[in-house]
Enzyme design. Structure first.
Site, PDB file in Angstrom:
ATOM      1  CB  SER A 271      -0.904  -0.002   1.233  1.00  0.00           C
ATOM      2  OG  SER A 271      -0.120   0.182   2.398  1.00  0.00           O
ATOM      3  CE  LYS A 272      -1.915   6.248  -2.900  1.00  0.00           C
ATOM      4  NZ  LYS A 272      -2.201   5.070  -3.738  1.00  0.00           N
ATOM      5  NE  ARG A 273       0.622   0.368   6.019  1.00  0.00           N
ATOM      6  CZ  ARG A 273       1.403  -0.596   6.486  1.00  0.00           C
ATOM      7  NH1 ARG A 273       2.612  -0.306   6.894  1.00  0.00           N
ATOM      8  NH2 ARG A 273       0.983  -1.831   6.531  1.00  0.00           N
TER       9      ARG A 273
ATOM     10  N   GLY B  79       5.591   3.120  -0.021  1.00  0.00           N
ATOM     11  CA  GLY B  79       6.244   3.909  -1.070  1.00  0.00           C
ATOM     12  C   GLY B  79       5.416   3.881  -2.335  1.00  0.00           C
TER      13      GLY B  79
END
Length: 493
Positions: free
Chosen positions: A256-258, A260
Site C-alpha cells: 500500500s501507499k505507506r 512507497g
RNA sequence: GUCCCCAUCGUCUAGCGGUUAGGACAUCGCCCUUUCAAGGCGGCGACACGGGUUCGAGUCCCGUUGGGGGCACCA
C-alpha cells in the site's frame, strides 16, 4: 498463429494502475502471446461513484508504457464490444431477465435493515452460516411479480441449486479447490437501483467475450464458486481460472501507499525502464527455469506458462528492481544509451548539449564511461557533469578540494601535470596518451600514484570521485583541461 | 465466527521421493584498479513446528502455529 485462447485484463478505473494490477496484466498479456491467443482489455467501471474517465486514461497510458498491447478493448475495438461495463448495462439486464424467467434468479424484497437484523441474529445464535437466509426464495412467482409491478424495491438474487454439492475449481496454479455450495448464499446479482453487481457483470462479460482463461488476483479465489454459479445458471462454459498471489510490502502486509510508490506511473516518472520494470514484475511470482533472471519481453511473450506461476505471496523488493534497471541500462549499446538515456536526461536537466555539438565517437566514448555508473537515468547527468562543465563553470566540491588538492605538495603535482600535458599536441589528445603523459609523474615527484591522480582528478572534475580520468579529459578537450589546472592551481598548496 | 489460500536463505525463487538443497537480489570479503562504478572470484545464509506414510520426505497425508484473502445492494 492464432488459437482460441482469450484472456482479459479488467481493471476498475477507481485509481491508478497498481503494481499488482500491472503484474496481472503482464501475465495475461504474456499468456495470450505465448499461446497465440487474444488479449482483451476491459474497463470494469460498474461502480460509477469511484470510477472516473481520467483514471481510465491513466490506466491506458500505463498499459502502453508497459508495452502491453491489447487486441480488443478501448481505442482498438473488437467484435465483442463494447469494452466498458457501463456501456454494457443492457447485456446484464438481458441476462438477468433470462435468469429470472428461467427461475434461476428471483427478486428479493428484503430491506437492508431486515438483512442486517438477520445477520446479527445468525451471529448471536452462532450459526455457522451467516449469509442470506433466503427469505424471499420461495415467494410464489405471481406474488413476486405483483410486488415488483407495484413498485416495491427489490434486488435480484441468484438461486444456488439446493443439491449442488461441491463446487470444484480446477485452478491452474492452485490445483483443485473445493467449496461446499451450502456455504454459498443466494447473492445479489442486480441491485435495487438496476445496476449489476461485480460478480454478475464480470461473469456475463467473460462468458459473452468468450474468455477461456481468467488470470487474476488471489483475492478473487473465494468469490470464484459464486461466479461458477452464475456461469452454470447462464449455461455458459466455465473458463480455466489461474489465481495469482498478491504482492506484499517489506513488512509482509499487502502493498500500500505507506510502502512507497505503488502505481506504475510513479515508477515510470522515477526513471525506471519499461523493459526492466516488466521483467522484474514478471519474475515476482513466475520463473522461467529458476536460474534466468534477465528475461526480455519477447522471451516472456514466448515462454510464459501458467504452470510456472508460484503460489506464494511475493514481497516487492525495490533493491532488485534497481538492480534490474541498471542491468538493462548497462546492456545498451553506446548509441542507444546516448539517444534514450543521456540526451533526454541532459535536456531535462537543462544542459545545452545536443547530439550535433559533438561527434558520434565523442558521444560513444562518453556513453562507455557513464553507462556502467548509471543505475537510474538521472545518474547520467551527474556522472557526466564534469564533461559538460568548463574551466569557468566547474563546481569544486569543498571536501574534495580540502582532501585532495589543498594539501602540501599538490601544487607541485599540478605544475608537473601542466607541463606534461602541455607537451601533448592537440591531435594526440586522447585517453591513452593522457594516461601515458601522467604516468611518470609519480616517480618524478616520488609520490604515491593515488595522490598524484587525486589532485589532477579534483582539478579536472571538481571532485574526488569521477569517471576514468584519461577518458574524461579526452572528452573535456585539451584547452579546457589545461585551463582547469590553471584555475585549480590557486587552490593547491 | 466461518470458508478458502499460502509456508525453502533477509527478499524473489529452483526443487515435482534418493540433491554436498541450485540460481538471482541484498550483504560481507578478495581480485582488478589513479577515485567511483562495472566486472571476476569467494563467504554468510533456508526446507516454520509436530505427527504419520515410506527402505528413504523439502517433496505425499494429517494436525499445530504463523501469514493472507472471501463471506456487502465494493470491485
Amino acid at each position: 498463429m492464432t488459437s482460441n485462447v482469450r484472456v482479459r485484463f479488467a481493471p476498475s478505473p477507481t485509481g491508478k494502475l497498481h503494481i499488482g494490477g500491472a503484474r496481472t496484466a503482464i501475465y495475461n498479456w504474456a499468456f495470450a502471446r505465448a499461446n497465440g491467443g487474444t488479449f482483451i482489455l476491459r474497463i470494469d467501471d460498474t461502480d460509477p461513484t469511484r470510477s472516473t474517465a481520467e483514471n481510465t486514461q491513466v490506466i491506458l497510458r500505463a498499459m502502453r508504457w508497459l508495452g502491453l498491447d491489447w487486441d480488443e478493448g478501448p481505442e482498438v475495438g473488437g467484435d465483442f464490444g463494447p469494452y466498458a461495463q457501463t456501456e454494457r448495462l443492457d447485456l446484464y439486464r438481458e441476462a438477468a431477465e433470462r435468469l429470472l424467467a428461467e427461475g434461476k434468479a428471483y427478486p428479493c424484497f428484503c430491506t437492508p435493515e431486515q438483512l442486517d437484523a438477520d445477520r446479527k441474529a445468525a451471529q448471536e445464535r452462532k450459526d455457522p452460516f451467516q449469509g442470506y437466509q433466503r427469505r424471499c426464495r420461495n415467494i410464489p412467482a405471481d406474488e413476486a411479480r405483483a410486488r415488483m409491478e407495484a413498485g416495491e424495491p427489490y434486488t435480484l438474487r441468484i438461486k444456488v441449486p439446493e443439491d449442488r454439492g461441491d463446487v470444484v475449481i480446477d485452478d491452474a496454479v492452485h490445483g483443485k479447490v473445493v467449496f461446499d455450495a451450502k456455504e454459498l448464499d443466494d447473492f445479489v446479482i442486480f441491485r435495487s437501483d438496476g445496476t449489476p453487481t461485480y460478480n454478475f457483470a464480470t461473469v456475463v462479460d467473460d462468458a459473452l467475450m468468450g474468455i477461456t482463461h481468467v488470470i487474476r488476483g488471489d483475492d478473487h479465489l473465494s468469490n470464484t464458486p459464486r461466479q461458477v454459479m452464475v456461469y452454470e445458471a447462464l449455461g455458459a462454459p466455465v473458463p480455466t481460472f489461474a489465481h495469482i498471489s498478491m504482492i506484499l510490502g517489506a513488512d509482509g502486509k499487502k502493498l500500500s501507499k505507506r510502502h512507497g510508490a505503488t502505481s506504475v506511473e510513479e515508477y515510470r516518472d522515477a526513471g525506471y525502464l519499461s523493459d526492466a520494470f516488466v521483467n522484474y514484475l514478471a519474475l515476482l511470482g513466475w520463473s522461467l527455469d529458476g536460474e534466468t533472471t534477465v528475461i526480455p519481453r519477447d522471451v516472456l511473450a514466448r515462454e510464459f506458462s501458467l504452470e510456472r506461476i508460484s503460489k506464494n505471496p511475493a514481497t516487492f523488493d525495490p533493491k532488485k528492481l534497481d538492480w534490474m534497471n541498471a542491468e538493462y541500462i548497462n546492456a545498451m549499446d553506446d548509441s542507444t544509451f546516448v539517444d534514450t538515456i543521456l540526451l533526454p536526461q541532459l535536456e531535462q536537466a537543462g544542459c545545452p548539449a545536443v547530439r550535433a555539438s559533438h561527434t558520434d565517437a565523442w558521444w560513444n566514448l562518453l556513453a562507455s564511461i557513464v553507462r556502467p555508473r548509471t543505475k537510474m537515468p538521472a545518474d547520467a547527468v551527474s556522472v557526466s557533469a564534469p564533461v559538460f562543465a568548463t574551466a569557468k563553470t566547474l563546481a569544486y566540491d569543498e571536501k574534495s578540494v580540502n582532501k585532495g588538492l589543498a594539501k602540501e605538495g599538490m601544487g607541485t603535482v599540478l605544475d608537473a601535470a601542466r607541463v606534461a600535458l602541455g607537451t601533448l599536441p592537440a591531435d594526440e589528445w586522447n585517453a591513452a596518451a593522457i594516461d601515458a603523459a601522467l604516468e611518470p609523474l609519480q616517480d618524478a615527484l616520488a609520490m604515491k600514484k593515488r595522490l598524484v591522480f587525486q589532485a589532477i582528478r579534483v582539478a579536472e572534475c571538481g571532485n574526488m570521485v569521477s569517471p576514468p580520468l584519461g577518458e574524461t579529459m579526452q572528452l573535456i578537450g585539451r584547452d579546457d583541461c589545461l585551463a582547469r589546472i590553471d584555475r585549480a592551481r590557486e587552490m593547491a598548496l
